[in-house]
Write an enzyme that holds these catalytic residues in place. Structure first.
Site, mmCIF file in Angstrom:
data_model
loop_
_atom_site.group_PDB
_atom_site.id
_atom_site.type_symbol
_atom_site.label_atom_id
_atom_site.label_comp_id
_atom_site.label_asym_id
_atom_site.label_seq_id
_atom_site.Cartn_x
_atom_site.Cartn_y
_atom_site.Cartn_z
ATOM 1 N N ASN A 207 4.380 -16.483 3.420
ATOM 2 C CA ASN A 207 4.131 -17.560 4.372
ATOM 3 C C ASN A 207 5.294 -17.537 5.355
ATOM 4 O O ASN A 207 6.406 -17.923 5.006
ATOM 5 C CB ASN A 207 4.060 -18.904 3.625
ATOM 6 C CG ASN A 207 3.883 -20.077 4.581
ATOM 7 O OD1 ASN A 207 3.741 -19.873 5.789
ATOM 8 N ND2 ASN A 207 3.890 -21.279 4.052
ATOM 9 N N TRP A 208 5.017 -17.036 6.555
ATOM 10 C CA TRP A 208 6.092 -16.891 7.545
ATOM 11 C C TRP A 208 6.417 -18.215 8.242
ATOM 12 O O TRP A 208 7.314 -18.273 9.062
ATOM 13 C CB TRP A 208 5.715 -15.806 8.571
ATOM 14 C CG TRP A 208 5.863 -14.401 8.045
ATOM 15 C CD1 TRP A 208 6.466 -14.010 6.876
ATOM 16 C CD2 TRP A 208 5.420 -13.190 8.686
ATOM 17 N NE1 TRP A 208 6.427 -12.652 6.756
ATOM 18 C CE2 TRP A 208 5.791 -12.109 7.843
ATOM 19 C CE3 TRP A 208 4.750 -12.912 9.879
ATOM 20 C CZ2 TRP A 208 5.512 -10.781 8.179
ATOM 21 C CZ3 TRP A 208 4.460 -11.593 10.203
ATOM 22 C CH2 TRP A 208 4.844 -10.536 9.362
ATOM 23 N N LYS A 209 5.665 -19.249 7.933
ATOM 24 C CA LYS A 209 5.907 -20.592 8.506
ATOM 25 C C LYS A 209 6.126 -20.478 10.023
ATOM 26 O O LYS A 209 5.450 -19.678 10.666
ATOM 27 C CB LYS A 209 7.085 -21.240 7.777
ATOM 28 C CG LYS A 209 6.845 -21.278 6.256
ATOM 29 C CD LYS A 209 7.794 -22.156 5.508
ATOM 30 C CE LYS A 209 7.445 -22.133 4.022
ATOM 31 N NZ LYS A 209 8.250 -23.014 3.205
ATOM 32 N N GLY B 192 8.102 -17.922 0.877
ATOM 33 C CA GLY B 192 8.505 -18.366 2.211
ATOM 34 C C GLY B 192 9.691 -17.541 2.700
ATOM 35 O O GLY B 192 9.539 -16.400 3.141
ATOM 36 N N GLY B 193 10.879 -18.109 2.573
ATOM 37 C CA GLY B 193 12.098 -17.507 3.135
ATOM 38 C C GLY B 193 12.274 -16.031 2.818
ATOM 39 O O GLY B 193 12.607 -15.232 3.711
ATOM 40 N N SER C 24 10.984 -21.025 -3.615
ATOM 41 C CA SER C 24 12.240 -20.287 -3.831
ATOM 42 C C SER C 24 12.054 -19.006 -4.638
ATOM 43 O O SER C 24 12.908 -18.646 -5.449
ATOM 44 C CB SER C 24 13.304 -21.196 -4.479
ATOM 45 O OG SER C 24 13.636 -22.251 -3.591
ATOM 46 N N HIS D 296 -0.712 -27.094 2.314
ATOM 47 C CA HIS D 296 0.710 -26.799 2.091
ATOM 48 C C HIS D 296 1.522 -28.093 2.147
ATOM 49 O O HIS D 296 1.227 -28.984 2.944
ATOM 50 C CB HIS D 296 1.222 -25.803 3.139
ATOM 51 C CG HIS D 296 2.575 -25.265 2.787
ATOM 52 N ND1 HIS D 296 3.726 -25.965 3.049
ATOM 53 C CD2 HIS D 296 2.955 -24.132 2.139
ATOM 54 C CE1 HIS D 296 4.768 -25.265 2.591
ATOM 55 N NE2 HIS D 296 4.317 -24.154 2.044
ATOM 56 N N GLU E 150 4.286 -28.828 3.374
ATOM 57 C CA GLU E 150 4.882 -29.194 4.672
ATOM 58 C C GLU E 150 3.845 -29.855 5.572
ATOM 59 O O GLU E 150 4.165 -30.716 6.381
ATOM 60 C CB GLU E 150 5.516 -27.951 5.311
ATOM 61 C CG GLU E 150 6.824 -27.599 4.619
ATOM 62 C CD GLU E 150 7.169 -26.122 4.579
ATOM 63 O OE1 GLU E 150 6.612 -25.341 5.369
ATOM 64 O OE2 GLU E 150 8.012 -25.751 3.729
ATOM 65 N N GLY F 79 12.119 -24.033 -0.394
ATOM 66 C CA GLY F 79 13.219 -23.910 0.556
ATOM 67 C C GLY F 79 14.521 -24.497 0.055
ATOM 68 O O GLY F 79 15.470 -24.658 0.818
ATOM 69 N N GLU G 66 2.935 -25.109 -5.781
ATOM 70 C CA GLU G 66 4.242 -25.109 -5.133
ATOM 71 C C GLU G 66 4.892 -26.475 -5.326
ATOM 72 O O GLU G 66 4.587 -27.418 -4.584
ATOM 73 C CB GLU G 66 4.106 -24.835 -3.635
ATOM 74 C CG GLU G 66 3.518 -23.485 -3.300
ATOM 75 C CD GLU G 66 3.938 -22.991 -1.926
ATOM 76 O OE1 GLU G 66 4.523 -21.923 -1.854
ATOM 77 O OE2 GLU G 66 3.702 -23.699 -0.933
HETATM 78 P P1 13P Z 1 10.351 -20.791 0.030
HETATM 79 O O1 13P Z 1 10.008 -19.488 -0.644
HETATM 80 O O2 13P Z 1 11.182 -20.619 1.266
HETATM 81 O O3 13P Z 1 10.930 -21.779 -0.939
HETATM 82 O O4 13P Z 1 8.971 -21.425 0.554
HETATM 83 C C1 13P Z 1 7.910 -21.519 -0.317
HETATM 84 C C2 13P Z 1 6.689 -21.892 0.434
HETATM 85 O O5 13P Z 1 6.578 -22.991 0.941
HETATM 86 C C3 13P Z 1 5.632 -20.887 0.584
HETATM 87 O O6 13P Z 1 4.471 -21.460 1.088
#
Ligand code: 13P
Length: 256
Positions: free
Chosen positions: A8-10, A239-240, A218, A97, A99, A179, A173
């Site tokens: 997920n490149w957000k 994500g990250g 994470s 998600h 967020e 994050g 999640e």
């Molecule tokens: P991180 O891997 O940065 O914690 O993010 C997880 C995420 O929200 C994937 O959708």
């Protein structure tokens, strides 16, 4: 079940950065793409076309969008329809998600509408669920998961429910692990995934065994092998650590 490793490149990456990263993934996967891995990238809207172009013709790589508005077209200023996303190469849609639930205030009703719409339009759907730290500490993990799963599937037709295997995945999640660097421990992941599986059984019957359950929060190259090896963990949503091709490639090959 083939494991799904999803990025997920957000809200990161210009078109060039996405194209470069996608090309690096394709090049790196030449050596490591195991038969047992399906790779999925949820790119930002503006980079879906580039990402999709870079993946064209490579088996096992698919592109998704992180959001959409559940209508075919219309006077919805600023919104993007799923057909527009299909047009630029998205096969998957991400819904629910944390967020979007917590920062963009998407409620259970919007999430349910989006799930039904995505499936009706022929997309593959990944639904995210997960509890906040306050909910976990209040002993509400089970009820939060139950509420998020049952409401998301409530608007589906019988036909849509029957055709979920092969085009529906759930990502657990925990909000407190996204994050933050705090990964859920194996015991917490096992417990949450067993709950999700059993709630899906209640909602979908025997088909629940064929719905991939991904863990997200994470995920890093260092913990990926442990996480992917756990019972009921059919994939990872990253994500990250998916933003750099090399680190995502390490996660893809972890435990494979
Ligand atoms: P991180 O891997 O940065 O914690 O993010 C997880 C995420 O929200 C994937 O959708």
């Amino acid at each position: 079940m083939q494991k799904i490793i999803a990025a997920n490149w957000k809200m990161y990456k210009t078109r060039k950065e996405a194209a470069d990263c996608a090309a690096a993934l394709v090049a790196g996967l030449g050596n490591v793409l195991p038969q047992r891995r399906q790779i999925l990238v949820f790119a930002p809207f503006t980079a879906i076309a580039e990402t999709s172009r870079a993946f064209a013709g490579v088996a096992g790589l698919e592109v998704g969008a992180q959001n959409f508005y559940p209508a075919r077209e219309g006077a919805f200023t600023g919104e993007i329809s799923s057909q527009m996303l299909h047009d630029v190469g998205a096969d998957w849609l991400l819904v629910g998600h944390s967020e979007r639930r917590h920062i963009l205030h998407e409620d259970l009703g919007i999430v349910a509408d989006k799930c039904a719409f995505a499936l009706a339009e022929g997309f593959k759907l990944m639904l995210c669920v997960g509890e906040t730290l306050a909910e976990r500490e209040a002993g509400e993990l089970g009820s939060v998961l139950e509420r998020q799963l049952s409401s998301a599937l409530a608007a589906l037709s019988e036909e849509q429910r029957r055709t979920l295997p092969g085009r529906f995945a759930v990502a657990y999640e925990p909000v407190w692990a996204i994050g933050t660097g705090k990964v859920a421990g194996p015991a917490e992941v096992l417990d949450a995934h067993a709950r999700v599986r059993s709630q899906l059984e209640g909602l979908l019957g025997a088909d629940a065994a064929h719905i991939p359950l991904l863990y997200g929060g994470s995920v890093k190259p260092e913990n990926a092998a442990t996480l992917i090896g756990l019972d009921n963990v059919d994939g990872l949503l990253v994500g990250g650590a998916s933003l750099e091709a090399q680190s995502f490639l390490q996660i893809i090959s972890a435990g494979a």
